[in-house]
Design a protein around this motif. Structure first.
Motif, PDB file in Angstrom:
ATOM      1  N   ARG A  53     -48.999   2.716 -16.487  1.00 16.82           N
ATOM      2  CA  ARG A  53     -48.311   1.955 -15.450  1.00 16.82           C
ATOM      3  C   ARG A  53     -46.820   2.256 -15.470  1.00 16.82           C
ATOM      4  O   ARG A  53     -46.188   2.429 -14.421  1.00 16.82           O
ATOM      5  N   LEU A  54     -46.266   2.351 -16.661  1.00 13.82           N
ATOM      6  CA  LEU A  54     -44.843   2.676 -16.787  1.00 13.82           C
ATOM      7  C   LEU A  54     -44.566   4.078 -16.234  1.00 13.82           C
ATOM      8  O   LEU A  54     -43.573   4.305 -15.539  1.00 13.82           O
ATOM      9  N   LEU A  55     -45.448   5.006 -16.530  1.00 12.40           N
ATOM     10  CA  LEU A  55     -45.281   6.372 -16.047  1.00 12.40           C
ATOM     11  C   LEU A  55     -45.303   6.401 -14.521  1.00 12.40           C
ATOM     12  O   LEU A  55     -44.482   7.069 -13.880  1.00 12.40           O
ATOM     13  N   ILE A  56     -46.231   5.666 -13.933  1.00 10.91           N
ATOM     14  CA  ILE A  56     -46.323   5.608 -12.474  1.00 10.91           C
ATOM     15  C   ILE A  56     -45.065   4.983 -11.889  1.00 10.91           C
ATOM     16  O   ILE A  56     -44.538   5.450 -10.869  1.00 10.91           O
ATOM     17  N   GLU A  57     -44.572   3.934 -12.527  1.00 12.48           N
ATOM     18  CA  GLU A  57     -43.344   3.297 -12.045  1.00 12.48           C
ATOM     19  C   GLU A  57     -42.173   4.262 -12.080  1.00 12.48           C
ATOM     20  O   GLU A  57     -41.336   4.279 -11.169  1.00 12.48           O
ATOM     21  N   GLN A  58     -42.087   5.084 -13.141  1.00 16.06           N
ATOM     22  CA  GLN A  58     -40.995   6.039 -13.236  1.00 16.06           C
ATOM     23  C   GLN A  58     -41.087   7.098 -12.139  1.00 16.06           C
ATOM     24  O   GLN A  58     -40.080   7.467 -11.528  1.00 16.06           O
ATOM     25  N   ILE A  59     -42.284   7.571 -11.864  1.00 21.02           N
ATOM     26  CA  ILE A  59     -42.461   8.571 -10.817  1.00 21.02           C
ATOM     27  C   ILE A  59     -42.241   7.958  -9.442  1.00 21.02           C
ATOM     28  O   ILE A  59     -41.689   8.583  -8.536  1.00 21.02           O
ATOM     29  N   HIS A  60     -42.654   6.712  -9.287  1.00 19.60           N
ATOM     30  CA  HIS A  60     -42.565   6.049  -7.992  1.00 19.60           C
ATOM     31  C   HIS A  60     -41.147   5.610  -7.671  1.00 19.60           C
ATOM     32  O   HIS A  60     -40.649   5.813  -6.558  1.00 19.60           O
ATOM     33  N   ALA A 587     -25.103  -3.248 -11.923  1.00 21.35           N
ATOM     34  CA  ALA A 587     -26.481  -3.460 -11.476  1.00 21.35           C
ATOM     35  C   ALA A 587     -27.323  -2.184 -11.471  1.00 21.35           C
ATOM     36  O   ALA A 587     -28.479  -2.204 -11.913  1.00 21.35           O
ATOM     37  N   PRO A 588     -26.821  -1.030 -10.987  1.00 21.13           N
ATOM     38  CA  PRO A 588     -27.653   0.177 -11.002  1.00 21.13           C
ATOM     39  C   PRO A 588     -28.097   0.585 -12.406  1.00 21.13           C
ATOM     40  O   PRO A 588     -29.235   1.034 -12.601  1.00 21.13           O
ATOM     41  N   LEU A 589     -27.221   0.437 -13.399  1.00 18.58           N
ATOM     42  CA  LEU A 589     -27.600   0.771 -14.770  1.00 18.58           C
ATOM     43  C   LEU A 589     -28.691  -0.154 -15.277  1.00 18.58           C
ATOM     44  O   LEU A 589     -29.646   0.281 -15.932  1.00 18.58           O
ATOM     45  N   ILE A 590     -28.563  -1.436 -14.988  1.00 19.20           N
ATOM     46  CA  ILE A 590     -29.562  -2.404 -15.448  1.00 19.20           C
ATOM     47  C   ILE A 590     -30.911  -2.137 -14.787  1.00 19.20           C
ATOM     48  O   ILE A 590     -31.962  -2.144 -15.443  1.00 19.20           O
ATOM     49  N   ASP A 591     -30.895  -1.878 -13.484  1.00 25.39           N
ATOM     50  CA  ASP A 591     -32.153  -1.629 -12.777  1.00 25.39           C
ATOM     51  C   ASP A 591     -32.833  -0.358 -13.279  1.00 25.39           C
ATOM     52  O   ASP A 591     -34.068  -0.262 -13.263  1.00 25.39           O
ATOM     53  N   ALA A 592     -32.046   0.616 -13.721  1.00 29.87           N
ATOM     54  CA  ALA A 592     -32.632   1.861 -14.225  1.00 29.87           C
ATOM     55  C   ALA A 592     -33.267   1.687 -15.591  1.00 29.87           C
ATOM     56  O   ALA A 592     -34.257   2.357 -15.916  1.00 29.87           O
ATOM     57  N   LEU A 593     -32.730   0.775 -16.396  1.00 36.88           N
ATOM     58  CA  LEU A 593     -33.176   0.638 -17.782  1.00 36.88           C
ATOM     59  C   LEU A 593     -34.044  -0.584 -18.033  1.00 36.88           C
ATOM     60  O   LEU A 593     -34.602  -0.724 -19.122  1.00 36.88           O
ATOM     61  N   LEU A 594     -34.162  -1.465 -17.048  1.00 36.63           N
ATOM     62  CA  LEU A 594     -34.984  -2.670 -17.208  1.00 36.63           C
ATOM     63  C   LEU A 594     -35.864  -2.824 -15.978  1.00 36.63           C
ATOM     64  O   LEU A 594     -35.371  -3.042 -14.870  1.00 36.63           O
ATOM     65  N   LEU A 595     -37.167  -2.688 -16.177  1.00 38.75           N
ATOM     66  CA  LEU A 595     -38.125  -2.808 -15.078  1.00 38.75           C
ATOM     67  C   LEU A 595     -38.706  -4.208 -15.076  1.00 38.75           C
ATOM     68  O   LEU A 595     -39.358  -4.613 -16.032  1.00 38.75           O
ATOM     69  N   ARG A 596     -38.450  -4.935 -14.019  1.00 37.70           N
ATOM     70  CA  ARG A 596     -38.976  -6.296 -13.900  1.00 37.70           C
ATOM     71  C   ARG A 596     -40.083  -6.334 -12.867  1.00 37.70           C
ATOM     72  O   ARG A 596     -39.956  -5.759 -11.784  1.00 37.70           O
ATOM     73  N   ARG A 597     -41.176  -7.027 -13.195  1.00 38.28           N
ATOM     74  CA  ARG A 597     -42.346  -7.037 -12.332  1.00 38.28           C
ATOM     75  C   ARG A 597     -42.559  -8.417 -11.737  1.00 38.28           C
ATOM     76  O   ARG A 597     -41.998  -9.418 -12.197  1.00 38.28           O
ATOM     77  N   ALA A 598     -43.414  -8.453 -10.709  1.00 41.30           N
ATOM     78  CA  ALA A 598     -43.632  -9.696  -9.976  1.00 41.30           C
ATOM     79  C   ALA A 598     -44.258 -10.778 -10.850  1.00 41.30           C
ATOM     80  O   ALA A 598     -44.049 -11.973 -10.601  1.00 41.30           O
ATOM     81  N   ASP A 599     -45.037 -10.401 -11.873  1.00 37.64           N
ATOM     82  CA  ASP A 599     -45.679 -11.402 -12.728  1.00 37.64           C
ATOM     83  C   ASP A 599     -44.741 -11.935 -13.811  1.00 37.64           C
ATOM     84  O   ASP A 599     -45.165 -12.725 -14.664  1.00 37.64           O
ATOM     85  N   GLY A 600     -43.470 -11.526 -13.782  1.00 36.79           N
ATOM     86  CA  GLY A 600     -42.500 -12.015 -14.760  1.00 36.79           C
ATOM     87  C   GLY A 600     -42.345 -11.124 -15.973  1.00 36.79           C
ATOM     88  O   GLY A 600     -41.372 -11.272 -16.729  1.00 36.79           O
TER      89      GLY A 600
END
Length: 801
Positions: A53-60, A587-600
């Motif tokens: 899932r992490l790999l897909i998120e990185q590619i996506h 914010a761009p640095l944080i978004d690149a290094l921390l993936l937050r999902r809808a389920d928390g």
């Protein structure tokens, strides 16, 4: 039927035409609304585990999928530096980019001020001892000692506010293991023999990596922004994953269009020579169009988008779907005595239908694949072949009930086929020996199925070389090796990331890795921030400690009033959270290094940086991270390779299941072991000899070669079943001339010629997706027909040879 009035026949023909036209229109409307993609996520599992899932998120949507690398060459160093600053300024103002970096300090002005404002929450040195009299004395002495160094220019303006050196410690933690060379205040390449000097830039596109249209718009914006600078004799080179995605889609669409035009003209020429009728040629195209449109629409409905690989496969489907039209137009023609017509062709329809069902059975196994890319191919093939066959069954009889009237080359083709039938059976023993040799060769080539995911990429080698050169100039880590930290919520993830970072710091000291990035350098966990805040003394205590620390020194305590005020403010400041920092400079640095999902839940990425000239010591990293919960090392390249091998293995299993289904279906239909062997033998040999030839050429086979073999079986099953039909019907005995058997043989040979021609064209494609299919199907289909004729059983009343 010949004497039936046209006024009675037309209503019977009109309803299938009206229904066909309506369905085709609906399918076209669906296609118009469907996006076409070219990203790698189609080759990743639909139901991934945590790592996948992490790999897909990185590619996506990850940082690597959105980062552009740029080089400006030409002119002198000053001209390139001016162009770099101008381009960076325009891109920042465009709003399409989260970050644009070129080494110019102006690009980090907002970020630097943010660090100063929150230095007591971010500095790893903040603790109670640090603010004691002894701790302050030592910290102030270190800050003063740096004033005479190159770092002094950055320290001096902040000395009154930051005598304890928190900014110095924060800066030290962010220094990369390798950094680009700076010339005239901007990044520049290092001089290399044979390579032009460049000014360098990196830009992160705001849109996600999967939004290829937005990526294309951003790249076009870069080129447009650079256009005025090009007039100064400068040139721009752009690379990165977004460029690869956009160019791949464009190349696939362009080449598919070109191949469809050339292939269509080539097949039209063959069919026109065979039918000697423009009307028959136009009718023959209808099942092809129906199959391709139906296949694309079915994929669009099922998946919401169509991958470029599937689009490329659409051009390949032409080779089989046109076979149905050829069978009908030749076999339904009326002879001089008026015998024939579409009702006569219905005698052959069960054989065509069985061939269709075997193809559907073979490709149907792919529909249930856990990989969307493979499932798309299965859906496209099944829907496309059914659409082409149904158009042949119901639309062609309505438009041309008596088949193609012109004879053209059909008679010579029939005679050629009969001549081949006289000599081919003598080759059975040599063919069987060749099959045995192929089997031995395949046994020895244990690495035959070893093609990797890169084998599917249409990216030219020159583009890859440019990307490698720009990355080397930037000394940019491509985040290919990550420490991944998972947590049920953001704060748990941050705390675990801090624990992992502590162990990685030890590896830096040991010389095992060059460095790493971590979101906790910008947003520590609430627990860490509270611990640091609690260690800050109140104003009275701090003032007293400061008086002792500065006594007799060159920096009087009275000058450090701003320091007291900042500490007092930090004691009252609210803690930092990722949500609070949206829209800020960081914010761009944080978004690149921390993936937050809808389920928390959340994942923190800690990209590792190697030491200069060395690779990451993965074993040492694995050992250092042992015992930490939900922390693991992820090598993106290795993970993609493993996933592709799993993808290929699953495809092979499904292909075997499909093959077993084909055999079972034919066994139920033929109800004879002898007939089943006669039909299956040439198919098995065609696949075996095709694989043996590819192995002898030293090719590495992948998923598209496997799909090509499925097509060989699909096409070859029709040939073998028609020879079985001729045998069972006893057509063409010694006592009479039988035109229907001539027409059947001519239709088989013509269908094979069009298939070999269309797939042979694909073999020369520069798109690996297409060439892999063509290089298998073109010779494989020819082998399938030759072998079907070689092992064709004699008719019950022998064919007149």
């Amino acid at each position: 039927m010949m004497n039936e009035p046209a006024t009675r026949r037309w209503p019977q023909r009109a309803w299938p035409l009206a229904l066909w036209a309506a369905l085709l229109l609906l399918a076209l409307l669906q296609i118009v609304r469907t996006p076409f993609t070219a990203d790698l996520s189609a080759f990743l599992p639909a139901s991934p585990d945590a790592r996948q899932r992490l790999l897909i998120e990185q590619i996506h949507s990850g940082l690597p999928s959105r980062t552009l690398l740029m080089g400006i060459s030409g002119g002198d160093g000053a001209a390139r530096a001016d162009a770099s600053r101008a381009l960076a300024r325009t891109l920042r103002d465009s709003g399409r980019f989260e970050q644009v970096n070129n080494g110019d300090a102006a690009g980090w002005a907002g970020f630097g001020q943010w660090l100063v404002d929150h230095r007591y929450a971010l500095s790893p040195a903040v603790n109670a001892e640090h603010f004691s009299a002894d701790g302050l004395r030592q910290a102030i002495a270190e800050s003063l000692s740096l004033l005479g160094t190159p770092a002094g220019n950055a320290i001096k303006p902040l000395l009154d506010r930051d005598p304890s050196g928190e900014m110095q410690r924060i800066a030290e933690s962010m220094i990369p293991a390798q950094s680009p060379r700076s010339v005239d205040g901007v990044w520049a390449s290092r001089p290399k023999e044979g390579q032009p000097e460049r000014a360098l830039l990196m830009a992160t596109i705001r849109a996600i990596g999967a939004d290829i249209d937005a990526q294309a718009a951003a790249i076009a914006g870069v080129r447009q922004a650079f256009a005025p600078l090009a007039a100064r004799g400068l040139s721009l080179q752009i690379s990165g994953a977004p460029v690869f995605s956009v160019d791949s889609r464009s190349r696939i669409e362009s080449e598919v269009r070109w191949l469809a035009i050339v292939g269509g003209l080539m097949m039209a020429t063959l069919l026109l020579l065979a039918f000697a009728s423009v009307a028959a040629l136009a009718v023959a195209a209808l099942p092809v169009v129906t199959g391709v449109v139906t296949g694309i629409a079915a994929v669009a409905l099922g998946f919401g988008s169509v991958h470029g690989m599937t689009l490329g496969f659409g051009s390949a489907l032409i080779g089989e779907s046109v076979d149905y039209a050829i069978y009908y137009l030749i076999q339904a023609r009326r002879d001089e005595q008026g015998r024939g017509g579409w009702r006569h062709w219905l005698e052959s329809w069960p054989t065509v239908r069985l061939g269709l069902l075997t193809s559907v059975c073979g490709f149907g196994a792919l529909v249930f694949s856990g990989f969307p890319g493979l499932a798309q191919l299965g859906v496209f093939s099944v829907a496309g072949l059914i659409g082409a066959a149904l158009a042949t069954r119901f639309v062609l009889p309505a438009l041309m009930p008596d088949g193609a009237r012109g004879r053209g080359l059909r008679a010579p083709l029939g005679r050629l086929a009969r001549a081949a039938l006289r000599g081919l059976p003598r080759l059975r023993l040599p063919v069987l020996l060749l099959g045995l040799v192929a089997a031995v060769l395949l046994w020895q080539r244990g690495d035959l199925w070893r093609a990797d995911l890169a084998s599917l990429s249409p990216v030219p080698r020159a583009a890859i070389a440019l990307d490698e050169a720009l990355r080397a100039d930037l000394t940019s880590s491509d985040s290919g090796t990550l420490v991944v930290v998972q947590g049920a919520d953001v704060q748990t993830t941050l705390q675990r990331a801090e624990a992992a970072a502590e162990r990685l710091e030890a590896l830096i000291e040991q010389g095992r890795i060059g460095g790493f990035d971590s979101v906790t350098r910008f947003v520590p966990s609430l627990a860490t921030q509270e611990r640091r805040r609690a260690s800050l003394p109140d104003t009275v205590t701090l003032k007293a400690a400061l008086q002792q620390a500065t006594a007799g020194g060159p920096l009087p305590a009275e000058r450090l009033a701003p320091f007291l005020a900042d500490v007092a403010q930090a004691r009252q400041a609210a803690p930092l959270t990722p949500a609070d920092l949206q829209g800020s400079a960081v914010a761009p640095l944080i978004d690149a290094l921390l993936l937050r999902r809808a389920d928390g839940s959340a994942s923190a990425l800690l990209p590792l940086q190697p030491l200069p000239g060395k690779d990451i010591d993965s074993a040492a990293v694995q050992q250092a991270l042992q015992g930490l919960p939900e922390v693991q090392l992820l090598g993106i390249g290795q993970e993609l390779g493993a996933l592709y091998q799993r993808y290929l293995g699953q495809a092979q299993q499904q292909a075997l299941l499909g093959a077993a289904g084909v055999v079972l279906l034919m066994a139920l239909w033929l109800r004879s072991g002898r007939r089943l062997l006669a039909v299956c033998q040439p198919l098995v040999l065609a696949v075996l000899l095709s694989l043996g030839a590819l192995a002898a050429l030293g090719l590495q086979l992948g998923i598209l070669h496997l799909v090509g073999l499925l097509l060989v079986v699909a096409v070859g099953s029709n040939y073998a079943l028609f020879f079985d039909m001729l045998r069972e019907a006893g057509l063409g005995d010694e006592g009479r001339r039988d035109d229907s058997s001539d027409d059947t043989l001519a239709s088989l040979l013509l269908a094979n010629l069009t298939t070999v021609a269309s797939f042979g064209l694909l073999a020369f494609s520069s798109i690996p997706v297409l060439s892999a299919i063509g290089v298998v199907v073109a010779p494989g289909a020819l082998l399938a027909l030759v072998l079907a004729a070689t092992f064709a059983p004699r008719a019950k009343t022998a064919l007149p040879l």
